[in-house]
Structures are given as structure tokens and as C-alpha cells.
Design a protein around this motif. Structure first.
Motif, PDB file in Angstrom:
ATOM      1  N   CYS A 210       0.836  -1.189   0.026  1.00  0.00           N
ATOM      2  CA  CYS A 210       0.061   0.051   0.132  1.00  0.00           C
ATOM      3  C   CYS A 210       0.884   1.463   0.033  1.00  0.00           C
ATOM      4  O   CYS A 210       1.707   1.107   0.659  1.00  0.00           O
ATOM      5  N   CYS A 213      -2.470   5.930  -1.286  1.00  0.00           N
ATOM      6  CA  CYS A 213      -2.878   6.706  -2.270  1.00  0.00           C
ATOM      7  C   CYS A 213      -4.597   7.401  -1.690  1.00  0.00           C
ATOM      8  O   CYS A 213      -4.829   8.210  -2.163  1.00  0.00           O
ATOM      9  N   CYS A 216      -8.887   3.591  -2.839  1.00  0.00           N
ATOM     10  CA  CYS A 216      -9.939   2.709  -2.297  1.00  0.00           C
ATOM     11  C   CYS A 216     -10.918   3.214  -1.389  1.00  0.00           C
ATOM     12  O   CYS A 216     -12.228   2.989  -1.462  1.00  0.00           O
ATOM     13  N   CYS A 272      -7.250  -0.650  -6.878  1.00  0.00           N
ATOM     14  CA  CYS A 272      -5.798  -0.334  -6.014  1.00  0.00           C
ATOM     15  C   CYS A 272      -4.692  -0.885  -7.074  1.00  0.00           C
ATOM     16  O   CYS A 272      -4.824  -2.110  -7.330  1.00  0.00           O
TER      17      CYS A 272
HETATM   18  S1  SF4 Z   1      -5.845   1.838  -3.193  1.00  0.00           S
HETATM   19 FE1  SF4 Z   1      -6.118   1.949  -1.011  1.00  0.00          FE
HETATM   20  S2  SF4 Z   1      -4.863  -0.112  -0.373  1.00  0.00           S
HETATM   21 FE2  SF4 Z   1      -4.416   0.259  -2.585  1.00  0.00          FE
HETATM   22  S3  SF4 Z   1      -2.410   1.520  -2.607  1.00  0.00           S
HETATM   23 FE3  SF4 Z   1      -4.088   3.063  -2.388  1.00  0.00          FE
HETATM   24  S4  SF4 Z   1      -4.601   3.551  -0.249  1.00  0.00           S
HETATM   25 FE4  SF4 Z   1      -3.336   1.529  -0.388  1.00  0.00          FE
END
Ligand code: SF4
Ligand code: SF4
Length: 618
Positions: A210, A213, A216, A272
Motif C-alpha cells: 500500500c 493513495c 480505495c 488499487c
Molecule cells: S488503493 Fe488503498 S490499499 Fe491500494 S495503495 Fe491506495 S490506499 Fe493502499
């Protein structure tokens, strides 16, 4: 009897020198001191003997202060009792045996339970000295209650702004192993050598992949009340509690995730790009070893629903202090605007102090921070809305540095202070002015009359309470709690950070309600105690403990089942029980319980006790 001396300050330097000189000059082989409680000064007099070349266990204390002069005004009776106690001590000391303490190595690693400001402060102090810390926090992020607060009194600096750098430092520190979203499930061992099992709850997000970002969370369709926002905002089923979270890795709340509930969705996995979502993750149990433990598990907030007459959850715009903290916070749902449920700006607000504190129906104790944060609210309301503020108090307790000055400043901002306990918050109007508003009914004890004040919003300054699971945590670590439910310190004045279990310390509001400066000071004190233990590298084991004669032991196991410190273990090979000398506190439970008298309490042998009784009866 070779010599008897009378000196008013026997525990002072000259008094101790007098004892030491007599031991050396007269070749004394036993000493009796008739003075105050051995809890206070037994160790002082033992050191005096040791310094003069006499085994420290060849001394006996007759407690003629707490047991004679402090408990009766009858001088004659007190003197008779003192003579009996002294006689008993003289008889007993004859049977004392020299005992030797043992030293065991001290594991320099520290376990800290709780990642609020107390846990973070203590962890940084210990880790900065180059020693490993396991920092265990049950929420997905460290930060605790302080992260939820808006400004801190009396300086009015932003709570998150002063805490975030410390959280980041703790999260990146090479000597701190941060275990968030984790709970201690088992603790065993003793000072210098604890063994702790920790459940790392499944996050369903691979922390190594992770990148934080947040995509999600953006896409997740499932919304629930946010614990961090204290009900004043929502979060997703996959979430980090707040933007500055440490670690910045989300968790999936399986109780609200559509996939876990219905078997469909997996949107977070789809978006993700790092491939971090892992629905197959399971809870993991890890075991760590540490020489000392700090409990910094914080506090809960009193639920004012119990005080029905204040209308919480029954009447709109009656909110708690924590809810107000989130309402007034610029990162909160309203962007820091103080608004009513319908979005309008309140014209008048009542702040009610001591809700659940200083109230014999709930908590007798004072929560120590409500007066001050209520003043802070009054200031913020005036600054942001210009509304009328009515602050209801029993007493204003502004005891800390700069606190009284803060009170003076806010008093000058046009706040109406009303001395009196609020009886009721109601929406039953008696006139046009009260129609559609909340009415605060109270006795103004300075005027000596009942008053009704119509307002648009009521803030309840709720008490700090022990955590819901304080009893379970106390049992897990074998420590005591005081009558109010908070963890009990060893001595309220002389040892406010240690507990009844050697090597386990407390810091912050798990010990008693306190403000941030006091919490930080106590955390630093606990860290200092641990650093001094680490620097010694070993701990001394008490010599006055139980010992089992293996020839007499029948292996019945009664002792093992009764020992409150789990210090008695079965020797599987030889089929008799033995004492773990590091765990035994010499309480004597097993000695009294053994049906074949196979256990001796060193320093409390039958001969010594019988001699003492005989001395009392003469
Ligand atoms: S989408 Fe969610 S789980 Fe995936 S890298 Fe980004 S913060 Fe992490
Ligand atoms: S599976 Fe769906 S509901 Fe569950 S966390 Fe991912 S996006 Fe949210």
C-alpha cells in the motif's frame, strides 16, 4: 541485648550512622528499630545494616507510629502497646536467618500498550536512548484522543499540529516497532523478563504494498459513522481514521464491508493499482519479549444518555464535548463552522460542566480538564459566532500553569458564568422567547434562585472514565485498580508511575484523569524509571520468598492453583512443585495452604512468627 538507643530521627543520616557505628563497634548481630511503618523505611535500615557489614535480613522493625501513636490518643495504652510490639520484634529477630538476594539479567526491550500521547512520549524517550520499544495500539492509527481535539488549552495551539510530528517520528523511529490494529492477548513472566503475545488483527490490506493513495476509500460504496468523528461524520468500510494517520495504511472493517457481508463488491481491489488489497488475510499472533511494560491505555468518555434530564440523543443540538471538538475542528465535517443541526448559526450556547463528574450518581471524582476545555469552548464560540455563552459550573478549577490567567482572559470576553448545577435541559417552552429553543433550568447558587435560560445549543462536558476493558487489562497484567476503576499506582505521592507488579508502569489517563502536560510528564517519568532499570542491566530478586521442600511435596498442586502471581510450577519430570523465585512476592498464600507443610516462607518461618506472638503476649 547489648545496647538500646533513643533518637528522634532514626531514619536520618545521623540516625543511620549511629546504628552503623554500633554494629561495627559492638559487633552486633541483630538490630531492632522501633519507628514508623516498614513500608516507608525497612529498605533504608536494611541498607544501613548491609553497609555496616550485617546481613540486611537480620533487622526487624516494630511499627510504633501507625500501630500506636497514630491510632489512639490514650498515651498510656499507646505506650503499653509499643512495649509489646518492641518485645515481639526482639523475640522474633533472634530467629532471623541471613538471606541473600539474587540478580537476574534485564531485557532492555520495552512494551508500551497504548499509542496516545502518553504512549508516544514514553516510546520516543526510550527509543531515543537506543533501546527497542514495541508500541502496541488497538486502533488502526496511533494518536489517541489528543488527535480528536481541536485546540489545546491554555495556549490554544492546534492539537493535531503539535501531535502529528511526534506520531510521524514514532512511526519512523528505527528503535520503535509500531504494532497498530493490535491487542495484547497474554502476558506472562516477571520484571526483566516478560513474554507477551499480541494479536495483529487482519487489515485486509498489505502494508508493504500500500502506498497510501486513498483511492480505495474514495471508491468504497459502504459508509458508516466514523469513530474518530465521534458520530459527527462518516467513514468508508475501508478507511484510515484521519488523514494524518500513522501508519497511513487503511483497514477494511469486515463488519461493514459489502464483500464480507454479501460476497460481492471488491471495488477497492479493482481500483488499487498497487495490488495491496488482500481479503485472505487472517489475524496473526506474534510473541515478543520485554524487560518492562508501560500501560498507557487512556480513557473512555462518559455517555450522558444516562442523565436523561439533559436530553442527550433525545433533543436536537444537545451534544457532548467530544462532538463539539469535531464540530469546531477545521478538518471536521463542517470545516470548523459551529452550526446547528439545520445548518444555521446558533445565537446562544450553554456549556454544562461536570457531566458525570463530581456527581455521586455517576463518578465522585473530578475529571480535572472540563473547567479548562469549557473555557476554551467559550472562547472559540465567541471568536467564530459571536453567540451568547452561558457557562454552568460547580467550581472553576484552574490549577495549572497559565490556567488562572486563561480564565481571567475568557471572563473578559463577555461569557456569562453561572454557578450552579443544571437540573434539566428541556424543550418545553413557558413563553414566546423559549419557543422552539432548548431551555436550561438551573439553580444559580450565587443568586439563590432558579433560572431558565433559552439557548440554541447545549454542550455537555462529559467525564473521563476508565476504559471499558480496564478490568480485563488489569487482570492480564496482574495489576490493581483503585475504587474509581482507574489503574492503581504503587504510591500516590512517592511512586505515582509504578504499579503493584514490578516492572509494570502506568502513564496518562489510564491511571487517573489528567491534562496533556501532566500526561506527558508522567509518561516521561515512566520512561525514566525504565531507562534506569535498563542501565543497571540486571534486577535484584527479593530473598524473602517461598521455598518448597521437594522431599515433603506430595504434588497435590493446591499451592499452584492459589498463587496470585502464578509463581508455582510443576516440575514435570520429578512430579513436585517448585517456586519461580523471580515471580514469587513472598505473600505466603501457598505456605498457609500446603496440607503437608512442605512450603516455608523465608523470613516468615513458623519459629519466627511464634516467637513474635509470644513476645506480644508477655
Ligand atoms: S488503493 Fe488503498 S490499499 Fe491500494 S495503495 Fe491506495 S490506499 Fe493502499
Ligand atoms: S469490498 Fe467494497 S465495501 Fe468492502 S471495502 Fe472494498 S470497496 Fe468497500
Amino acid at each position: 541485648m547489648i545496647v538500646a538507643r533513643d533518637y528522634v530521627f532514626m531514619c536520618s543520616e545521623p540516625g543511620q550512622e549511629m546504628i552503623g557505628k554500633d554494629i561495627r563497634d559492638l559487633g552486633l548481630n541483630r538490630v531492632v528499630v522501633a519507628a514508623c511503618s516498614p513500608i516507608m523505611h525497612e529498605s533504608t535500615f536494611r541498607r544501613t545494616c548491609q553497609k555496616a557489614g550485617l546481613n540486611p535480613y537480620l533487622i526487624e522493625i516494630a511499627n510504633i507510629r501507625e500501630q500506636c501513636s497514630w491510632v489512639t490518643e490514650n498515651k498510656q495504652m499507646a505506650t503499653e502497646k509499643a512495649k509489646a510490639l518492641l518485645n515481639a520484634a526482639v523475640k522474633r529477630v533472634y530467629y532471623h536467618q541471613p538471606l541473600e538476594t539474587r540478580k537476574i539479567p534485564f531485557n532492555p526491550n520495552t512494551l508500551i500498550v497504548g499509542g496516545g500521547i502518553a504512549g508516544i512520549r514514553a516510546a520516543l524517550e526510550i527509543a531515543d536512548s537506543g533501546h527497542k520499544v514495541y508500541l502496541v495500539e488497538r486502533s488502526p492509527s496511533i494518536g489517541g484522543h489528543m488527535m480528536q481535539l481541536d485546540k489545546t488549552f491554555p495556549t490554544l495551539d492546534c492539537s493535531a499540529c503539535i501531535l502529528t510530528p511526534k506520531m510521524t517520528e514514532a512511526g519512523n523511529h528505527p528503535y520503535i516497532e509500531l504494532m497498530s490494529y493490535s491487542e495484547v492477548v497474554e502476558a506472562s513472566g516477571y520484571i526483566g523478563n516478560f513474554r507477551i503475545r499480541i494479536r495483529k488483527k487482519a487489515r485486509y490490506v498489505n502494508g508493504d504494498r500500500c502506498n497510501g493513495c486513498g483511492l480505495c476509500q474514495e471508491k468504497c460504496p459502504s459508509k458508516v459513522d466514523s469513530e474518530f468523528e465521534a458520530g459527527m461524520g462518516k467513514r468508508k468500510a475501508i478507511y484510515t481514521p484521519f488523514p494524518q494517520a500513522v501508519p497511513n495504511i487503511p483497514v477494511i472493517d469486515a463488519d461493514h464491508c459489502t464483500y464480507f457481508l454479501k460476497g460481492t463488491c471488491r471495488l477497492c481491489e479493482e481500483v488499487c493499482e498497487a495490488g495491496a488489497i488482500d481479503f485472505g488475510q487472517e489475524d496473526e499472533i506474534v510473541e515478543v519479549e520485554a524487560g518492562s511494560i508501560i500501560l498507557a491505555t487512556g480513557y473512555s468518555v462518559f455517555d450522558p444518555v444516562a442523565i436523561h434530564q439533559y436530553g442527550y440523543r433525545r433533543l436536537d443540538n444537545v451534544i457532548t464535548s467530544l462532538e463539539f471538538e469535531r464540530l469546531v475542528n477545521s478538518s471536521g465535517q463542517t470545516g470548523g463552522n459551529i452550526v446547528l443541526k439545520d445548518g444555521s448559526v446558533p445565537r446562544s450556547i450553554a456549556i454544562i460542566q461536570c457531566v458525570g463528574s463530581r456527581d455521586r450518581n455517576y463518578h465522585d471524582y473530578c475529571s480535572r480538564v472540563c473547567c479548562m476545555y469549557a473555557l476554551k469552548y467559550a472562547h472559540l464560540i465567541k471568536e467564530k459566532t459571536g453567540a451568547e455563552v452561558y457557562q454552568y459550573y460547580i467550581d472553576m478549577r484552574c490549577f495549572g500553569k497559565g490556567y488562572e490567567e486563561f480564565y481571567e482572559r475568557i471572563a473578559g470576553e463577555g461569557v456569562s458564568f453561572i454557578r450552579g448545577k443544571v437540573g434539566e435541559v428541556t424543550d418545553r417552552a413557558l413563553n414566546d422567547e423559549e419557543k422552539g429553543r432548548l431551555v436550561v433550568v438551573a439553580e444559580d447558587t450565587l443568586l439563590g434562585s432558579m433560572i431558565r435560560v433559552p439557548v440554541d445549543m447545549v454542550i455537555l462536558c462529559t467525564a473521563m472514565e476508565p476504559q471499558q476493558d480496564a478490568e480485563a487489562v488489569a487482570r492480564l497484567f496482574n495489576i490493581s485498580r483503585s475504587a474509581d476503576g482507574f489503574f492503581l499506582e504503587r504510591h500516590p505521592k512517592l511512586d505515582p508511575v509504578a504499579t503493584s507488579s514490578e516492572g509494570i508502569f502506568v502513564a496518562g489517563c489510564c491511571q487517573s484523569p489528567k491534562d496533556i502536560p501532566d500526561t506527558v510528564a508522567q509518561a516521561s517519568a515512566a520512561a525514566a524509571r525504565i531507562l534506569s532499570l535498563i542501565s543497571k542491566g540486571e534486577v535484584e530478586i527479593e530473598a524473602a520468598i517461598a521455598s518448597i521442600d521437594e522431599k515433603l511435596c506430595s504434588g497435590c498442586g493446591i499451592c499452584g492453583s492459589l498463587c496470585p502471581y502464578s509463581a508455582i510450577l510443576l516440575d514435570e519430570e520429578k512430579k513436585f512443585y517448585k517456586v519461580n523465585e523471580a515471580l514469587c512476592k513472598g505473600c505466603g498464600t501457598c505456605v498457609a495452604a500446603c496440607p503437608v507443610s512442605a512450603i516455608t516462607g523465608r523470613h516468615f518461618t513458623a519459629e519466627q512468627i511464634m516467637a513474635e506472638i509470644e513476645g506480644l503476649l508477655i
